[in-house]
Write a protein that holds these residues in place. Structure first.
Motif: not given
Lengths: 244, 238
Positions: B122-149
């Motif tokens: 779904a990388a090239h999909q607009l976030a507004s077209t994602l399902s609720g579950g996909q949107l949640g995972r997109a938000g989670l993906a942001v949290a994983l950026l930069g390998r936080p401790e």
């Protein structure tokens, strides 16, 4: 504050605009269309020459005010602002990012309206073009800055759009367009003296009429620029890392 | 080893009402700690306090040895909110590229985290077209950026099918094995069993702070849902 983050923010906002072609079309075309309408309504080169600079003053301000206040309100309500505040992003990075992105949009808007006015509509400038462009861009920046500031006082998009007439109409009424400022009641003239649009309109009048804009033009430009910076700083103060 | 998160006598009021009544606990490093409790018990407020975006009334919150909200922590904590905070008018990848730029994360980080949450398609999909579950995972993906401790994840598995849920929990444990501290909230008791440590919250107070086995032993039941009920009864009786 970091240039890298500011520019990344500008790029992000421009990308958002790119995905919303209708907004871009409205933003770019509406001022030009109104200019053309004005030309035919006036049906008189002299009257058009007097009103055109006022529209060039009001439009960048108006459009940027509206777009910025809605965009930042969305940022506040969707949680993306909170996310950014938990990241190493300075408040000025965000504000300048918006200022730059919408400043670019204002450039396109003003360029088209000016090009059409100067060619097709036969607007005549005795002096150089740059003072006019400078004032229009400063107005766009002022609109962006005030939009950011006002969005802090709105909870919904309905409230945010209502700020537009509050900010806009008194500035137009008191800006010396309908009645010269010197002829107003003293109290109104005082109020007019502290509204940035009064100076913007005056600067625009100089930019259009003078062959070589001098001291008064620069004083007005400094006032408008100063107001934009002040609004930007006040806007920055409304962005809080911690909220309740 | 020092705990990753230390909370002492934390009191928070929202809208004039105290919602956290003096919480004290610690979250160990390199483990998955579950923050459990019904909706409205104060989980989100507590997580916001740990991330440093919540106005705190009283008490202390320390993360990785620094006061919560310190500038130095902003690259070291990943945070995903319950309602996914992504720009709906950008594609998933554009969102990730922006947040990666803000964090100063490596160039290939967006692709890496997309693969980790299973959202590469779904990388090239607009976030507004994602399902609720996909949107949640997109938000989670942001949290994983930069390998936080430290990862603070507010209900990251809501609305996901069991297969995806399983995959995310596997991801959490893999990250924890690599030394990442994970605090994950849930109102679903069956997720509690997947955590190494549990903090059970109800009406702004801690009911239990234990391992799942410890909690089962203490309440003399094998079912964590039942354990939760017994904790409430125990509290009422006391």
């Amino acid at each position: 504050m970091s240039l890298r983050i500011t520019l990344a923010t500008t790029r992000r906002i421009v990308t958002q605009l790119r995905h919303d072609r209708r907004t871009v079309a409205l933003m770019v075309l509406v001022p030009t269309l109104v200019m053309i309408l004005l030309y035919y309504v006036m049906d008189d080169e002299r009257a058009f020459g007097r009103w055109a600079p006022i529209l060039l003053c009001v439009f960048p301000f108006l459009v940027m005010f509206l777009i910025t206040s809605i965009a930042t309100l969305r940022e506040r309500t969707s949680g993306t602002l909170e996310r950014l505040m938990a990241m190493p992003l300075g408040r000025l990075d965000l504000l300048l990012g918006y200022g730059l992105a919408f400043g670019l949009a204002a450039c396109v808007q003003v360029a088209l309206a000016l090009a059409v006015s100067l060619t097709w509509l036969g607007l005549d400038l005795p002096g150089p073009l740059w003072p006019l462009v400078l004032v229009a861009l400063l107005n766009a920046l002022l609109g962006t800055a005030l939009g950011l500031l006002c969005s802090a006082f709105a909870r919904t998009e309905f409230q945010a759009v209502q700020f537009m007439p509050i900010v806009m109409i008194p500035q137009i009424l008191l800006g010396g367009i309908l009645v010269p400022r010197a002829q107003m009641a003293t109290l109104l003239e005082w109020i007019s003296n502290v509204l940035p649009m009064s100076y913007a309109i005056e600067a625009m009048a100089h930019a259009v009429a003078d062959t070589d804009p001098g001291g008064e033009f620069w004083r007005d430009v400094v006032v408008v620029a100063g107001s934009a910076v002040l609004a930007l700083l006040l806007g920055a103060a409304t962005l809080r890392r911690r909220t309740s | 080893m020092d705990p990753a998160i230390v909370v002492r006598d934390l009191r928070v009021s929202r809208g004039g009402v105290e919602v956290l009544h003096g919480l004290t606990f610690a979250v160990p490093r390199g483990q998955v700690t579950g923050l459990l409790g019904p909706s409205g018990c104060g989980k989100t407020t507590l997580m916001r306090a740990i991330v440093g975006v919540q106005v705190v009334g009283d008490g202390e919150v320390t993360v990785l040895g620094e006061p919560a909200g310190s500038a130095g922590l902003r690259r070291r904590i990943g945070y995903s909110t319950q309602s996914p905070a992504v720009y709906r008018d950008l594609t998933v990848l554009e969102n990730l590229r922006y947040f990666a730029a803000v964090l100063g994360a490596p160039k290939d980080d967006p692709e890496r985290v997309l693969a980790e949450v299973g959202l590469a398609d779904a990388a090239h999909q607009l976030a507004s077209t994602l399902s609720g579950g996909q949107l949640g995972r997109a938000g989670l993906a942001v949290a994983l950026l930069g390998r936080p401790e430290v990862l603070v994840l507010d209900e990251p598995t809501v609305g996901l099918d069991p297969v995806l849920r399983q995959e995310l929990w596997t991801l959490f444990h893999r990250l924890a094995e690599g030394g990442v501290t994970i605090l994950v909230s849930s109102h679903v008791m069956d997720e509690a069993a997947r955590c190494e440590r549990l903090i059970v919250l109800r009406e702004g107070e801690i009911l239990a702070d234990d391992t799942p086995d410890g909690l089962r032993a203490h309440t003399r039941t094998t079912d964590l849902e039942e354990a939760f009920l017994r904790l409430i009864e125990e509290r009422a009786a006391a």
